[in-house]
Structure formats: structure tokens, C-alpha cells
Scaffold this motif. Structure first.
Motif, PDB file in Angstrom:
ATOM      1  N   GLY A  15       0.798  -1.210   0.000  1.00 11.89           N
ATOM      2  CA  GLY A  15       0.000   0.000   0.000  1.00 11.89           C
ATOM      3  C   GLY A  15       0.833   1.263   0.000  1.00 11.89           C
ATOM      4  N   THR A  16       2.147   1.119   0.011  1.00 10.28           N
ATOM      5  CA  THR A  16       3.050   2.270  -0.002  1.00 10.28           C
ATOM      6  C   THR A  16       4.015   2.152  -1.179  1.00 10.28           C
ATOM      7  N   LEU A  17       4.911   1.187  -1.122  1.00 11.29           N
ATOM      8  CA  LEU A  17       5.798   0.934  -2.260  1.00 11.29           C
ATOM      9  C   LEU A  17       5.089   0.174  -3.372  1.00 11.29           C
ATOM     10  N   VAL A  18       4.266  -0.793  -3.020  1.00 12.54           N
ATOM     11  CA  VAL A  18       3.621  -1.632  -4.033  1.00 12.54           C
ATOM     12  C   VAL A  18       2.110  -1.595  -3.883  1.00 12.54           C
ATOM     13  N   HIS A  19       1.424  -1.811  -5.008  1.00  9.83           N
ATOM     14  CA  HIS A  19      -0.029  -1.874  -5.029  1.00  9.83           C
ATOM     15  C   HIS A  19      -0.505  -3.169  -4.368  1.00  9.83           C
ATOM     16  N   ASP A  20      -1.813  -3.295  -4.227  1.00  9.78           N
ATOM     17  CA  ASP A  20      -2.384  -4.487  -3.593  1.00  9.78           C
ATOM     18  C   ASP A  20      -2.004  -5.766  -4.327  1.00  9.78           C
ATOM     19  N   ASP A  21      -1.794  -5.666  -5.648  1.00  6.37           N
ATOM     20  CA  ASP A  21      -1.433  -6.855  -6.430  1.00  6.37           C
ATOM     21  C   ASP A  21       0.075  -7.066  -6.523  1.00  6.37           C
ATOM     22  N   GLY A  22       0.849  -6.263  -5.769  1.00  7.87           N
ATOM     23  CA  GLY A  22       2.299  -6.410  -5.768  1.00  7.87           C
ATOM     24  C   GLY A  22       3.026  -5.588  -6.805  1.00  7.87           C
ATOM     25  N   TYR A  23       2.306  -4.797  -7.590  1.00  8.63           N
ATOM     26  CA  TYR A  23       2.917  -4.002  -8.656  1.00  8.63           C
ATOM     27  C   TYR A  23       3.774  -2.882  -8.086  1.00  8.63           C
ATOM     28  N   LEU A  24       4.999  -2.765  -8.575  1.00  6.82           N
ATOM     29  CA  LEU A  24       5.918  -1.696  -8.202  1.00  6.82           C
ATOM     30  C   LEU A  24       6.056  -0.752  -9.388  1.00  6.82           C
ATOM     31  N   SER A  25       5.632   0.483  -9.211  1.00 10.98           N
ATOM     32  CA  SER A  25       5.664   1.471 -10.281  1.00 10.98           C
ATOM     33  C   SER A  25       7.099   1.798 -10.686  1.00 10.98           C
ATOM     34  N   PRO A  26       7.384   1.876 -11.978  1.00  4.07           N
ATOM     35  CA  PRO A  26       8.731   2.283 -12.424  1.00  4.07           C
ATOM     36  C   PRO A  26       9.133   3.654 -11.882  1.00  4.07           C
ATOM     37  N   ARG A  27       8.168   4.549 -11.707  1.00  2.00           N
ATOM     38  CA  ARG A  27       8.487   5.876 -11.180  1.00  2.00           C
ATOM     39  C   ARG A  27       8.939   5.783  -9.728  1.00  2.00           C
ATOM     40  N   VAL A  28       8.252   4.967  -8.933  1.00  2.00           N
ATOM     41  CA  VAL A  28       8.665   4.764  -7.542  1.00  2.00           C
ATOM     42  C   VAL A  28      10.040   4.115  -7.493  1.00  2.00           C
ATOM     43  N   LEU A  29      10.241   3.099  -8.302  1.00  2.00           N
ATOM     44  CA  LEU A  29      11.532   2.419  -8.354  1.00  2.00           C
ATOM     45  C   LEU A  29      12.647   3.405  -8.704  1.00  2.00           C
ATOM     46  N   SER A  30      12.393   4.271  -9.667  1.00  2.00           N
ATOM     47  CA  SER A  30      13.398   5.247 -10.087  1.00  2.00           C
ATOM     48  C   SER A  30      13.767   6.197  -8.954  1.00  2.00           C
ATOM     49  N   ASP A 260       1.413   6.958  -7.255  1.00  4.00           N
ATOM     50  CA  ASP A 260       2.848   7.067  -6.993  1.00  4.00           C
ATOM     51  C   ASP A 260       3.174   8.065  -5.883  1.00  4.00           C
ATOM     52  N   GLY A 261       2.453   7.948  -4.758  1.00  2.00           N
ATOM     53  CA  GLY A 261       2.679   8.865  -3.651  1.00  2.00           C
ATOM     54  C   GLY A 261       4.106   8.872  -3.136  1.00  2.00           C
ATOM     55  N   VAL A 262       4.753   7.713  -3.103  1.00  2.52           N
ATOM     56  CA  VAL A 262       6.151   7.656  -2.653  1.00  2.52           C
ATOM     57  C   VAL A 262       7.039   8.489  -3.558  1.00  2.52           C
ATOM     58  N   ALA A 263       6.859   8.361  -4.852  1.00  2.00           N
ATOM     59  CA  ALA A 263       7.670   9.131  -5.800  1.00  2.00           C
ATOM     60  C   ALA A 263       7.419  10.626  -5.654  1.00  2.00           C
ATOM     61  N   GLU A 264       6.173  11.013  -5.379  1.00  2.00           N
ATOM     62  CA  GLU A 264       5.848  12.429  -5.189  1.00  2.00           C
ATOM     63  C   GLU A 264       6.682  13.019  -4.055  1.00  2.00           C
ATOM     64  N   VAL A 265       6.781  12.307  -2.955  1.00  2.00           N
ATOM     65  CA  VAL A 265       7.520  12.810  -1.802  1.00  2.00           C
ATOM     66  C   VAL A 265       9.025  12.767  -2.043  1.00  2.00           C
ATOM     67  N   LEU A 266       9.526  11.643  -2.524  1.00  2.00           N
ATOM     68  CA  LEU A 266      10.972  11.512  -2.708  1.00  2.00           C
ATOM     69  C   LEU A 266      11.513  12.494  -3.746  1.00  2.00           C
ATOM     70  N   SER A 267      10.717  12.784  -4.746  1.00  2.00           N
ATOM     71  CA  SER A 267      11.187  13.713  -5.774  1.00  2.00           C
ATOM     72  C   SER A 267      11.364  15.123  -5.221  1.00  2.00           C
ATOM     73  N   ALA A 268      10.700  15.400  -4.083  1.00  2.00           N
ATOM     74  CA  ALA A 268      10.797  16.731  -3.470  1.00  2.00           C
ATOM     75  C   ALA A 268      11.648  16.720  -2.200  1.00  2.00           C
ATOM     76  N   LEU A 269      12.383  15.652  -1.960  1.00  2.00           N
ATOM     77  CA  LEU A 269      13.132  15.530  -0.708  1.00  2.00           C
ATOM     78  C   LEU A 269      14.076  16.702  -0.497  1.00  2.00           C
ATOM     79  N   GLU A 270      14.718  17.164  -1.545  1.00  2.00           N
ATOM     80  CA  GLU A 270      15.702  18.222  -1.399  1.00  2.00           C
ATOM     81  C   GLU A 270      15.084  19.513  -0.841  1.00  2.00           C
ATOM     82  N   GLY A 271      13.779  19.668  -1.017  1.00  2.00           N
ATOM     83  CA  GLY A 271      13.132  20.877  -0.519  1.00  2.00           C
ATOM     84  C   GLY A 271      12.681  20.810   0.914  1.00  2.00           C
ATOM     85  N   LEU A 272      12.669  19.625   1.505  1.00  2.00           N
ATOM     86  CA  LEU A 272      12.158  19.485   2.877  1.00  2.00           C
ATOM     87  C   LEU A 272      12.953  20.299   3.885  1.00  2.00           C
ATOM     88  N   GLN A 273      14.258  20.392   3.673  1.00  2.00           N
ATOM     89  CA  GLN A 273      15.087  21.082   4.653  1.00  2.00           C
ATOM     90  C   GLN A 273      14.776  22.570   4.725  1.00  2.00           C
TER      91      GLN A 273
END
Length: 276
Positions: A15-30, A260-273
Motif C-alpha cells: 500500500g506504499t511501495l507496491v499496489h495491492d497486487d504487488g505491482y511496483l511502479s517504475p516511477r517509484v523504483l526510479s 505514486d505517492g512515494v515518488a511524489e515525496v521523494l522527488s521533493a526531498l531536497e526541498g524538505l530542509q
């Protein structure tokens, strides 16, 4: 990257990295790969047992470092030279007899299983095929009570989540920690052990400042991890599809796993500080 600039990033799996069926989005992986390439500590932090977590860890391309499994009761060290791909680094256990005896009395139709120190499971009624991994053994109910375990798992088909939450509140379960999933599924861990506890051991090991912690999850078993991160000045993001109580415990809510909520956050990590 110098150590003070590294982040500790704790990511739930289902429910975070992978969908209910186990799918891992290429964007999240990247984005996960980008974080690791920058030198950050990306740590999978999951309710799954190590054997069930490792295929996702491998798919993420993470072959060094650590992972938190079994809701914090088990920490593994990734090791490509090991035939399993990892070795057990730390295990927390407890005596299940008292809590199991009480639950068996209150939930006579439930399915019970215990996770042993080696990561295998013993169960007395069948669980969904995906739930307990490849190493699981049917055994009489009485035999579940008498050895130290790292987790007790309870599946109660007679209850929905709200019923189960109410019942657990009445029972109390003061001697152990527990988390309830979307269905009437209960994970019981040693007292005080949760994902945040496991990540704190790694934070200290890596000497990561509290304000450079980022965790993400979608389940009730992530709430303690959220509170731990926020208490140290870090950030906790709930997935968009998470229950309201999980979202309320977070710093903020990102998109759902399907967006791709994980990718949304990680892509903006540099701005968190700069948020403070």
C-alpha cells in the motif's frame, strides 16, 4: 555525501511501495534508486516477515544495508553473498502463552499463527496462501503456546476492522504491542517493539539527525513509526488511501499508492530542509 547530510528514509511495502497486487511502479523504483545513489539510507520497514519482504527489496535493487521486518521485531542485514540475500541481524521475542490463551478464549473461530525466530511460521488453521511465506507448518493449537516467538498473527473472519478494534480495546493486551490491518488481522509483537523502534536502532547506528528522518506508510501499524519520526523532528507521510486515523498521525498526506505517492515525496526531498 557527508554523513550529516544523509537522510534515513523508512518505507512501508504494501500500500506504499507496491499496489495491492504487488505491482511496483517504475516511477517509484526510479526515485528509490535516486535516493540511494545520492547516499541516503533507504530502509524498507514492513509488517512482512523477512522472507516475504526480500523479493520486494530485491526488486527495488537494494542489496546492501538493512531492513525492518515483522513490524520491528526482526532486523535483517542485506548480504548478496548469502544464499537468501540477507542474514538476520536482530530478533526480539516474547512468550506468547498468556496473550494467545486470552485471544483463543475471546476468538474461538479465529486463525492463529506464530512467527518463529528463524522467520518460519506455525499455524493451526489455514491462512491466505500469500500471508505466511513459503516456510509455514500446520500444527496443533496447543503447540503454538510454548516457545518464544517474534510475532503472533490473528485472522478473525467473524469480525470487521471496527469490531476487532473494539474487541482489542476491551481485552487490553497490555503485555504486548499490537497493530490491526484493514481486515480483521492482528499482528502482536513484543512490548514496545514497532517499526519506529527498529528504525531508531538504525538511526543511532548511522548517526542520523532527527530532522533528517522521512517515513511513509498507509496502515495502522505505521502510526508508531510516524510518531517516532515526528517526535525527533522528522517527517511522516501517509498515503492518500490510508485510513483517517493514520493520516491524522502523519505530518502530511501524499497521493495514493496508485498515483505514486512515494515518488511524489521523494522527488521533493531536497526541498524538505527549507520547510522550517
Amino acid at each position: 555525501m557527508t554523513e550529516p547530510k544523509r537522510w534515513l528514509i523508512g518505507l512501508d511495502i504494501d500500500g506504499t511501495l507496491v499496489h495491492d497486487d504487488g505491482y511496483l511502479s517504475p516511477r517509484v523504483l526510479s526515485e528509490v534508486k535516486r535516493m540511494r545513489a545520492l547516499g541516503h539510507h533507504v530502509v524498507v520497514s514492513t509488517g512482512r516477515a523477512a522472507a516475504n519482504a526480500y523479493p520486494v527489496i530485491r526488486e527495488l535493487g537494494i542489496d546492501t544495508g538493512f531492513a525492518i521486518c515483522s513490524n520491528g521485531a526482526v532486523t535483517i542485514k542485506l548480504d548478496s553473498s548469502n544464499p537468501k540475500g540477507y542474514e538476520v541481524y536482530d530478533v526480539k521475542t516474547f512468550d506468547p502463552a498468556k496473550v494467545l490463551t486470552e485471544l483463543i478464549d475471546k476468538l474461538p473461530n479465529a486463525h492463529f499463527a506464530v512467527e518463529d525466530i528463524d522467520g518460519s511460521y506455525r499455524f493451526h488453521k489455514a491462512f491466505p496462501t500469500y500471508a505466511l511465506g513459503d516456510q509455514n507448518y500446520e500444527t496443533p493449537l496447543e503447540e503454538l503456546l510454548h516457545h518464544p516467538v517474534s510475532r503472533v498473527v490473528v485472522l478473525s473472519p467473524d469480525h470487521d476492522v471496527d469490531d476487532f478494534v473494539g474487541l482489542m480495546d476491551k481485552i487490553g493486551l497490555q503485555s504486548v504491542s499490537y497493530a490491526i490491518g484493514y481486515t480483521a488481522w492482528l499482528d502482536i509483537a513484543p512490548k514496545g517493539i514497532d517499526k519506529g523502534h527498529g528504525l531508531e536502532q538504525l538511526r543511532q547506528k548511522f548517526d542520523i539527525p532527527g530532522d533528517r528522518i522521512l517515513v511513509m506508510g498507509d496502515g495502522r501499524n505505521d502510526i508508531e513509526m510516524f510518531l517516532w519520526a515526528k517526535g525527533l523532528g522528522g517527517y511522516a507521510y501517509a498515503m492518500g488511501q490510508a485510513p483517517e486515523e493514520v493520516q491524522m498521525a502523519a505530518t502530511a498526506v501524499t497521493a495514493a499508492v496508485e498515483q505514486d505517492g512515494v515518488a511524489e515525496v521523494l522527488s521533493a526531498l531536497e526541498g524538505l530542509q527549507f520547510l522550517d
